[in-house]
Scaffold this active site. Structure first.
Site, mmCIF file in Angstrom:
data_model
loop_
_atom_site.group_PDB
_atom_site.id
_atom_site.type_symbol
_atom_site.label_atom_id
_atom_site.label_comp_id
_atom_site.label_asym_id
_atom_site.label_seq_id
_atom_site.Cartn_x
_atom_site.Cartn_y
_atom_site.Cartn_z
ATOM 1 N N LYS A 192 30.959 -16.105 -14.521
ATOM 2 C CA LYS A 192 31.759 -15.446 -15.559
ATOM 3 C C LYS A 192 32.193 -14.072 -15.079
ATOM 4 C CE LYS A 192 31.590 -13.967 -20.410
ATOM 5 N NZ LYS A 192 30.921 -14.108 -21.719
ATOM 6 N N ASP A 212 28.638 -13.034 -32.459
ATOM 7 C CA ASP A 212 29.870 -13.822 -32.281
ATOM 8 C C ASP A 212 29.504 -15.304 -32.273
ATOM 9 O OD1 ASP A 212 32.587 -14.139 -32.016
ATOM 10 O OD2 ASP A 212 32.681 -13.548 -29.913
HETATM 11 P P1 ADP Z 1 34.225 -14.903 -23.629
HETATM 12 O O1 ADP Z 1 33.240 -13.773 -23.708
HETATM 13 O O2 ADP Z 1 35.437 -14.477 -22.895
HETATM 14 O O3 ADP Z 1 34.490 -15.533 -24.943
HETATM 15 P P2 ADP Z 1 32.455 -17.125 -22.998
HETATM 16 O O4 ADP Z 1 31.151 -16.755 -22.382
HETATM 17 O O5 ADP Z 1 32.446 -17.435 -24.441
HETATM 18 O O6 ADP Z 1 33.543 -16.005 -22.666
HETATM 19 O O7 ADP Z 1 33.051 -18.362 -22.191
HETATM 20 C C1 ADP Z 1 34.349 -18.877 -22.440
HETATM 21 C C2 ADP Z 1 34.358 -20.395 -22.307
HETATM 22 O O8 ADP Z 1 33.917 -20.789 -20.995
HETATM 23 C C3 ADP Z 1 33.384 -21.065 -23.256
HETATM 24 O O9 ADP Z 1 33.978 -21.355 -24.496
HETATM 25 C C4 ADP Z 1 32.998 -22.334 -22.506
HETATM 26 O O10 ADP Z 1 33.962 -23.344 -22.722
HETATM 27 C C5 ADP Z 1 33.064 -21.924 -21.040
HETATM 28 N N1 ADP Z 1 31.708 -21.555 -20.560
HETATM 29 C C6 ADP Z 1 31.126 -20.340 -20.639
HETATM 30 N N2 ADP Z 1 29.890 -20.344 -20.093
HETATM 31 C C7 ADP Z 1 29.670 -21.602 -19.663
HETATM 32 C C8 ADP Z 1 28.559 -22.255 -18.989
HETATM 33 N N3 ADP Z 1 27.431 -21.596 -18.677
HETATM 34 N N4 ADP Z 1 28.689 -23.569 -18.699
HETATM 35 C C9 ADP Z 1 29.823 -24.229 -19.011
HETATM 36 N N5 ADP Z 1 30.882 -23.682 -19.624
HETATM 37 C C10 ADP Z 1 30.835 -22.386 -19.941
HETATM 38 MG MG MG Z 2 33.246 -16.609 -26.141
#
Ligand code: ADP
Ligand code: MG
Length: 376
Positions: A123, A228
């Site tokens: 991320k 959130d």
């Molecule tokens: P943001 O803070 O930008 O909202 P998120 O952490 O919610 O970011 O991640 C955005 C999207 O990425 C999530 O809705 C999910 O679909 C995907 N995602 C995030 N972390 C994971 C993970 N560990 N494994 C698989 N998909 C993930």
């Molecule tokens: Mg998110």
């Protein structure tokens, strides 16, 4: 969605890395870092830093910009990505890069793999690049802390996310296993499943509802609120159980607005279940009924992100980091002025400090700091 452009990781040398790190350090105090300052703190034996900077500009890892009062370099998004990804590959946390799998409000999500080809999730935090509309009124405050730039905000966000994820994982909460982080990048377990928002039907909505509400209560009893807790941040795994993600905005139950955040999380779940599954229940948790039995909030606060000297926490709080940061064109003339003045004010001792910081940063990028064992 695109691939992460990482070909460049292979071509750049240790000297390039040092120059980029020097610009990064310079950006603690400058929007634009004068070339002479970069050269001085990169401290490369053979000189030639200006040629390296020119090449780095060509690769768009740096840009050279004309400010109102003076000119200088700054890291681009790609340059900052490069530093973090290089550090994570040096540490052998990740060995290969895959596709983008998600784009959030303030992040890009990719699949990556370690040396044994185990898939992982990367991320990249991307907070508003420069200024913040909602703190325009606080500009004076901001101007005197011109180091509060997108670079540091993104890094604070990632640091905070990792700290919360680790604390939650250690307590057996259903969250991705945290692997490592560097700058604005977090590496974690790749969840096998999709976000709840993609789920159109479940066998037993009541059971899932209870499970989610119990998680909100368990978090609350540990002293934290997700902040959130919605269908985009709740993943459903292969066994139809929830896995919670996305932690930078988490707050303590001692926060002055804690009850508001708590109620909002609860309401998100209730409204989603009503809308999506036609499920309603009179039973839902109340903030006043929490029974605190842990100090996860203070543990995370003590683990470092609050103590960072780069951005002070009150400022982050005012900006609502992770809650509502909007990017806006910086009105950075004052900052330019400050930087132009201070650029000439470095003593040999200041420069030495900065050189030491560059060395320490590079050293840190080469060591595995996080020793969480492999994913099972
Ligand atoms: P943001 O803070 O930008 O909202 P998120 O952490 O919610 O970011 O991640 C955005 C999207 O990425 C999530 O809705 C999910 O679909 C995907 N995602 C995030 N972390 C994971 C993970 N560990 N494994 C698989 N998909 C993930
Ligand atoms: Mg998110």
């Amino acid at each position: 969605m695109g691939k992460l452009d990482v070909a460049i990781l292979r071509y750049l040398t240790g000297e390039d890395f040092r120059v980029l790190t020097a610009v990064e350090m310079g950006m603690k105090n400058h929007e634009l870092v004068p070339g002479s300052l970069v050269a001085s703190i990169a401290n490369l034996r053979h000189g030639g830093v200006h040629k390296l900077m020119k090449e780095l500009c060509k690769h768009r890892l740096l840009t050279y910009e004309r400010g109102k009062h003076y000119d200088g370099y700054r890291l681009t998004n790609a340059g900052y990505d490069y530093l973090a990804l290089k550090a994570l590959t040096n540490r052998k946390v990740i060995a290969s890069f895959g596709n983008q799998i998600g784009v959030g409000k303030e992040s890009n999500i990719y699949t990556v793999a370690d040396e044994d080809r185990n898939p992982l999730c990367l991320k990249l935090h991307r907070l508003g690049r420069t200024c913040f509309r909602n703190i325009k009124s606080k500009r004076d405050y901001h101007a005197h802390r011109n180091n509060a730039s997108w670079l540091y905000l993104s890094r604070i966000s990632a640091t905070k996310e990792f700290a919360y994820m680790k604390a939650l994982y250690d307590r057996d909460f259903p969250v991705p296993k945290p692997i490592d982080f560097n700058r604005h990048c977090v590496v974690m377990q790749l969840v096998n499943g999709g976000p709840l928002t993609h789920v159109t039907a479940v066998e037993d909505p009541g059971a899932l509802y209870d499970e989610l509400m119990n998680l909100i209560v368990r978090l609350g009893n540990c002293g934290v609120i997700h902040g959130d807790f919605n269908e985009f941040n709740i993943m459903i795994d292969e066994d139809n159980h929830p896995i919670i993600i996305d932690f930078p905005q988490m707050v303590s139950t001692s926060h002055s607005n804690a009850e508001l955040y708590f109620d909002r999380d609860v309401r998100c779940v209730r409204e989603f279940f009503k809308k999506r599954f036609g499920y309603e229940s009179d039973l839902y948790p109340k903030f006043s009924e929490l029974e605190r039995d842990d100090v996860l909030d203070t543990e995370v606060a003590c683990s470092g992100y609050k103590r960072t000297k780069d951005v002070d926490n009150d400022l982050l709080e005012e900006m609502g980091i992770g809650l509502e940061v909007s990017d806006d064109e910086a009105d950075s003339e004052d900052d330019d002025q400050d930087a132009a003045e201070s650029a000439n004010k470095y003593t040999e001792q200041d420069l030495d400090e900065l050189r030491k910081e560059v060395d320490a940063s590079i050293k840190n990028d080469e060591t595995v700091i996080n020793q969480i064992t492999e994913i099972t």
